[in-house]
Enzyme design. Structure first.
Site, PDB file in Angstrom:
ATOM      1  N   GLU A 185       0.796  -1.224   0.000  1.00 25.70           N
ATOM      2  CA  GLU A 185       0.000   0.000   0.000  1.00 25.70           C
ATOM      3  C   GLU A 185       0.829   1.275   0.000  1.00 25.70           C
ATOM      4  O   GLU A 185       0.501   2.221   0.722  1.00 25.70           O
ATOM      5  CB  GLU A 185      -0.943  -0.022   1.207  1.00 25.70           C
ATOM      6  CG  GLU A 185      -0.258   0.069   2.589  1.00 25.70           C
ATOM      7  CD  GLU A 185       0.156  -1.263   3.213  1.00 25.70           C
ATOM      8  OE1 GLU A 185       0.399  -2.223   2.460  1.00 25.70           O
ATOM      9  OE2 GLU A 185       0.240  -1.328   4.449  1.00 25.70           O
ATOM     10  N   HIS A 188      -7.926  -4.226  -1.280  1.00 26.73           N
ATOM     11  CA  HIS A 188      -7.229  -4.274   0.010  1.00 26.73           C
ATOM     12  C   HIS A 188      -6.208  -3.127   0.116  1.00 26.73           C
ATOM     13  O   HIS A 188      -6.216  -2.375   1.093  1.00 26.73           O
ATOM     14  CB  HIS A 188      -6.557  -5.641   0.157  1.00 26.73           C
ATOM     15  CG  HIS A 188      -5.733  -5.797   1.392  1.00 26.73           C
ATOM     16  ND1 HIS A 188      -6.196  -6.423   2.526  1.00 26.73           N
ATOM     17  CD2 HIS A 188      -4.464  -5.428   1.676  1.00 26.73           C
ATOM     18  CE1 HIS A 188      -5.256  -6.406   3.453  1.00 26.73           C
ATOM     19  NE2 HIS A 188      -4.183  -5.814   2.959  1.00 26.73           N
ATOM     20  N   GLU A 189      -5.359  -2.994  -0.880  1.00 28.49           N
ATOM     21  CA  GLU A 189      -4.322  -1.949  -0.807  1.00 28.49           C
ATOM     22  C   GLU A 189      -4.955  -0.563  -0.809  1.00 28.49           C
ATOM     23  O   GLU A 189      -4.498   0.343  -0.111  1.00 28.49           O
ATOM     24  CB  GLU A 189      -3.323  -2.087  -1.967  1.00 28.49           C
ATOM     25  CG  GLU A 189      -2.648  -3.459  -2.098  1.00 28.49           C
ATOM     26  CD  GLU A 189      -2.137  -4.064  -0.803  1.00 28.49           C
ATOM     27  OE1 GLU A 189      -1.795  -3.299   0.121  1.00 28.49           O
ATOM     28  OE2 GLU A 189      -2.097  -5.304  -0.698  1.00 28.49           O
ATOM     29  N   HIS A 198      -6.164   0.362   2.597  1.00 30.95           N
ATOM     30  CA  HIS A 198      -5.080   0.807   3.477  1.00 30.95           C
ATOM     31  C   HIS A 198      -4.882   2.332   3.421  1.00 30.95           C
ATOM     32  O   HIS A 198      -4.246   2.900   4.310  1.00 30.95           O
ATOM     33  CB  HIS A 198      -3.749   0.165   3.067  1.00 30.95           C
ATOM     34  CG  HIS A 198      -3.462  -1.162   3.708  1.00 30.95           C
ATOM     35  ND1 HIS A 198      -3.504  -1.360   5.068  1.00 30.95           N
ATOM     36  CD2 HIS A 198      -3.064  -2.346   3.172  1.00 30.95           C
ATOM     37  CE1 HIS A 198      -3.152  -2.622   5.335  1.00 30.95           C
ATOM     38  NE2 HIS A 198      -2.893  -3.247   4.200  1.00 30.95           N
ATOM     39  N   GLU A 236      -3.852  -4.527   9.372  1.00 29.39           N
ATOM     40  CA  GLU A 236      -4.334  -5.560   8.443  1.00 29.39           C
ATOM     41  C   GLU A 236      -5.740  -6.061   8.760  1.00 29.39           C
ATOM     42  O   GLU A 236      -6.512  -6.336   7.846  1.00 29.39           O
ATOM     43  CB  GLU A 236      -3.338  -6.725   8.388  1.00 29.39           C
ATOM     44  CG  GLU A 236      -1.947  -6.316   7.884  1.00 29.39           C
ATOM     45  CD  GLU A 236      -1.932  -5.715   6.477  1.00 29.39           C
ATOM     46  OE1 GLU A 236      -2.915  -5.892   5.720  1.00 29.39           O
ATOM     47  OE2 GLU A 236      -0.931  -5.048   6.140  1.00 29.39           O
ATOM     48  N   ASP A 285       9.407 -10.253   9.864  1.00 30.78           N
ATOM     49  CA  ASP A 285       9.190 -11.109   8.692  1.00 30.78           C
ATOM     50  C   ASP A 285       8.979 -12.570   9.097  1.00 30.78           C
ATOM     51  O   ASP A 285       8.330 -13.328   8.383  1.00 30.78           O
ATOM     52  CB  ASP A 285      10.366 -11.004   7.709  1.00 30.78           C
ATOM     53  CG  ASP A 285      10.419  -9.631   7.048  1.00 30.78           C
ATOM     54  OD1 ASP A 285       9.346  -9.049   6.782  1.00 30.78           O
ATOM     55  OD2 ASP A 285      11.537  -9.135   6.803  1.00 30.78           O
ATOM     56  N   TYR A 339      -4.399 -10.647   9.863  1.00 29.86           N
ATOM     57  CA  TYR A 339      -5.382 -10.303   8.833  1.00 29.86           C
ATOM     58  C   TYR A 339      -6.755 -10.898   9.167  1.00 29.86           C
ATOM     59  O   TYR A 339      -7.752 -10.191   9.275  1.00 29.86           O
ATOM     60  CB  TYR A 339      -4.955 -10.873   7.471  1.00 29.86           C
ATOM     61  CG  TYR A 339      -3.724 -10.266   6.862  1.00 29.86           C
ATOM     62  CD1 TYR A 339      -2.457 -10.609   7.313  1.00 29.86           C
ATOM     63  CD2 TYR A 339      -3.820  -9.368   5.804  1.00 29.86           C
ATOM     64  CE1 TYR A 339      -1.318 -10.069   6.728  1.00 29.86           C
ATOM     65  CE2 TYR A 339      -2.691  -8.818   5.215  1.00 29.86           C
ATOM     66  CZ  TYR A 339      -1.441  -9.172   5.674  1.00 29.86           C
ATOM     67  OH  TYR A 339      -0.326  -8.633   5.105  1.00 29.86           O
TER      68      TYR A 339
HETATM   69  N1  BES Z   1       1.102  -4.312   3.835  1.00 31.35           N
HETATM   70  C1  BES Z   1       0.874  -5.615   3.305  1.00 31.35           C
HETATM   71  C2  BES Z   1       2.129  -6.298   2.859  1.00 31.35           C
HETATM   72  C3  BES Z   1       3.216  -6.419   3.922  1.00 31.35           C
HETATM   73  C4  BES Z   1       2.914  -6.658   5.243  1.00 31.35           C
HETATM   74  C5  BES Z   1       4.527  -6.301   3.560  1.00 31.35           C
HETATM   75  C6  BES Z   1       3.924  -6.753   6.188  1.00 31.35           C
HETATM   76  C7  BES Z   1       5.527  -6.397   4.502  1.00 31.35           C
HETATM   77  C8  BES Z   1       5.227  -6.625   5.827  1.00 31.35           C
HETATM   78  C9  BES Z   1      -0.140  -5.583   2.164  1.00 31.35           C
HETATM   79  O1  BES Z   1      -1.165  -4.675   2.356  1.00 31.35           O
HETATM   80  C10 BES Z   1      -0.804  -6.926   2.109  1.00 31.35           C
HETATM   81  O2  BES Z   1      -1.434  -7.262   3.078  1.00 31.35           O
HETATM   82  N2  BES Z   1      -0.685  -7.653   1.001  1.00 31.35           N
HETATM   83  C11 BES Z   1      -1.351  -8.918   0.825  1.00 31.35           C
HETATM   84  C12 BES Z   1      -2.629  -8.687   0.045  1.00 31.35           C
HETATM   85  C13 BES Z   1      -3.817  -9.478   0.476  1.00 31.35           C
HETATM   86  C14 BES Z   1      -4.084  -9.558   1.942  1.00 31.35           C
HETATM   87  C15 BES Z   1      -5.061  -9.040  -0.273  1.00 31.35           C
HETATM   88  C16 BES Z   1      -0.418  -9.835   0.045  1.00 31.35           C
HETATM   89  O3  BES Z   1       0.609  -9.367  -0.435  1.00 31.35           O
HETATM   90  O4  BES Z   1      -0.715 -11.014  -0.079  1.00 31.35           O
HETATM   91 ZN    ZN Z   2      -2.498  -5.272   3.916  1.00 35.01          ZN
END
Ligand code: BES
Ligand code: ZN
Length: 595
Positions: free
Chosen positions: A264, A288-289, A292, A311, A368, A376
């Site tokens: 996002e 989703h993004e 955010h 999330e 990570d 989520y």
């Molecule tokens: N912000 C996240 C991705 C993220 C989280 C990167 C923590 C690094 C550390 C992003 O909004 C996300 O949740 N992406 C998901 C999308 C899905 C839930 C629709 C993904 O990449 O799978």
């Molecule tokens: Zn997210």
């Protein structure tokens, strides 16, 4: 002094950074980003220390805005946090200028060879700073508790284009022949993890007065079509959350090694090209993004211990928007798909792992490593309980007030709870918030999402072992999400004849929808079904999205034959993986049986 973030040396007793001016030169040959970061402080500093986060940065010089040298000292390396850079600021300092080189191994960056791009003519560079990787590309107070506005000037080799999570303020010839400098401005204050940069052979196409899609020229048309509905989504989201505060919502489609589905980055969401299914069936990631832009980018988790605030609310919002656009049945299907993801994470960590708490304590833990679907999906279910308790209309008013109250602020779970109690007295206790937020596992009062479609798909899949088969003509017309639910509920491993039936009748190996393709390849691989091995190799050699690497490499752990295949694929693909993706694969392979 107060140490407020387990992943940062940010100290709230020290001066606060208000804004950053970032000059960066991108050298593809050396895989090196060289930078000068000017940190403007919120107020003239008293004489004393300012601690900044760094990781892998080679500091060349530190001066005040007036050019006076600032003494500095780098602390010993912490494997997760990197090295604390302590500056000894003279009294009255308003600006500090740090010149440095980032490491070619900076985790925030992936440097792609031209063969890893769609056009195969030009290299590509992109950043991914969340959760704690901004410090690998610039020295900063790398905690979401600190919000900064920024300006930037990025110099890249011609004819490449630089884009950032910011507004463009033009470009001009760079300092050296054959280079060009792109200028940016992000006037809204953001946490450091939302700083983002990409450089490549990029083209753009408008899909709405406020939305444009960036991608390599080879993919830009397909991308503009796939995300053509984003303007409607933006309007829906504004109806739910209040005005969109970032002016534009543009999107960047990256090469396939991008480790996430979406990120996002404000004004410029980063997206995996695996969303380009050709039928708009994967736009929920964009929803989703986009969501955010309110939950996450306006109201931000204070530290990664409160990640569920980002999330959980965003998944809830995503499904509310989906419901408004496509109805209750479609939303129930999405909740069921999400449930599978959450179940997978519970199985991986164990139901009583501390990582299954919503409010976590990640002291000494790499964010990570703690990443999963739990913040989520468990988070979104908690929000649904509050919504059901308050009633829809009251809860919508609550959400709008929540965003208004905390916009451009970073908050903790406890600050959220205090606000909830003020606005919806008794709601927290009524739904069992303490257990939801502070205990492991999934509370018994988790909301259920049922629909006729779900019942039908789940019982069809349950009948597989008894010989029940879907009518292929009928199944060919199932929406992608329905087919996904069906596949997710099939037993595994399956006999080769069953795999052959599925692939022949439902044409699974040729699917352009990666959710379906990967679910199928995981079933077939876990069934040791050889006809898919070539496609598995192809997918794992191009796609770096961790959501897909994890189940495929897990499935490759099944038999001695699939493990040999997996090892051989990893050997030849690993140089093309993002450092984060490589780590995930290595951790999956470590859990394989050794024989
Ligand atoms: N912000 C996240 C991705 C993220 C989280 C990167 C923590 C690094 C550390 C992003 O909004 C996300 O949740 N992406 C998901 C999308 C899905 C839930 C629709 C993904 O990449 O799978
Ligand atoms: Zn997210």
């Amino acid at each position: 002094m107060a140490r407020l973030d387990p992943h940062s040396c940010f100290d709230d007793a020290q001066p606060l950074t208000r804004s950053i001016h970032w000059e960066a030169a991108v050298d593809f040959g050396a895989k090196r980003l060289s930078g000068a970061a000017t940190l403007r402080l919120a107020a003239p500093a008293p004489a004393g220390p300012l601690d900044l986060d760094t990781k892998g940065l080679a500091i060349r010089s530190v001066r005040t805005g007036d050019g006076a040298e600032v003494p500095w000292d780098l602390a010993a390396e912490d494997a997760i946090q990197g090295r604390r850079l302590r500056l000894a600021l003279p009294a009255g300092t308003e600006r500090v200028v740090l010149e440095y080189d980032a490491s070619p191994d900076a985790v925030a960056l992936q440097w792609l060879e031209s063969q890893q791009t769609a056009g195969r003519q030009h290299p590509f560079l992109f950043s991914q700073c969340q959760a704690i990787h901004a410090r690998t590309i610039l020295p900063c107070q790398d905690s979401p508790r600190v919000r900064i506005s920024y300006t930037a000037e990025v110099t890249v080799p011609e004819p490449l284009v630089a884009v950032m999570s910011a507004g463009s303020t033009g470009s001009r010839p760079g300092p050296a022949p054959g280079t060009r400098t792109f200028a940016f401005e992000m006037p809204q204050p953001i946490p450091s993890y939302l700083l983002a940069l990409a450089v490549g052979n990029l083209a753009a196409k408008d899909v709405h007065p406020r939305c444009r899609v960036w991608a390599e020229p080879e993919v830009v048309e397909a991308a503009a079509w796939e995300f053509g509905e984003v303007g409607t989504m933006l309007e829906r989201a504004e109806a739910l959350f209040g005005p969109y505060e970032w002016e534009r919502y543009d999107m960047l489609v990256l090469p396939p090694s991008f480790p996430y589905g979406g990120m996002e980055n404000p004004r410029l969401t980063f997206l995996t090209p695996t969303l380009l299914a050709g039928d708009r069936s994967l736009v929920d990631v964009v929803t989703h993004e986009l969501a955010h832009s309110w939950t996450g980018n306006l109201v931000t988790n204070a530290t990664m211990d409160h990640f569920w605030l980002n999330e959980g609310f965003t998944v809830w919002a995503e499904r509310r928007i989906l419901e408004a656009l496509h109805g209750e049945d479609a939303a129930a299907v999405a909740w069921a798909i999400g449930q599978k993801g959450m179940d997978g994470a519970f199985a991986r960590f164990g139901m009583d792992s501390p990582f299954t708490r919503l409010r976590t304590d990640l002291t000494g833990v790499d964010p990570d490593d703690a990443y999963s679907q739990i913040p989520y999906e468990k988070g979104a279910r908690f929000v649904v309980l509050l919504e059901r308790h308050a009633g829809r209309e009251r809860f919508e008013r609550f959400i709008r007030r929540y965003i208004e109250r905390f916009h451009f602020q970073s908050i903790t779970t406890e600050e959220f709870l205090a606000f909830l109690e003020e606005e919806l007295p008794g709601a927290a206790a009524a739904v069992g918030s303490k257990e939801w937020l502070y205990e492991t596992g999934l509370p018994k009062n988790a909301p259920a999402f049922r629909s006729a479609t779900l019942e039908r798909l789940e019982s069809a899949a349950a009948g597989w072992g008894g010989g029940m088969r879907p009518d292929p003509v009928h199944a060919a017309r199932w929406p992608a999400a329905h087919l996904l639910v069906y596949l997710q509920n099939l037993p595994r491993p399956l006999p080769a004849a069953d795999c052959a039936w599925l692939d022949r009748e439902l044409s699974l190996t040729g699917r352009g929808n990666y959710e379906i393709l990967v679910e199928w390849l995981a079933i077939a691989t876990a069934s040791d079904y050889e006809p898919v091995f070539a496609r598995v190799r192809e997918v794992l050699s191009t796609v770096g999205r961790m959501k897909y690497l994890r189940p495929l490499y897990a499935a490759l752990g099944t038999s001695a034959r699939t493990r040999a295949l997996g090892r051989s694929i990893f050997e030849s693909a690993k140089d093309g993986y993002h450092p984060l993706s490589r780590r995930v694969v290595e951790s999956v392979m470590e859990s394989w049986p050794s024989a």
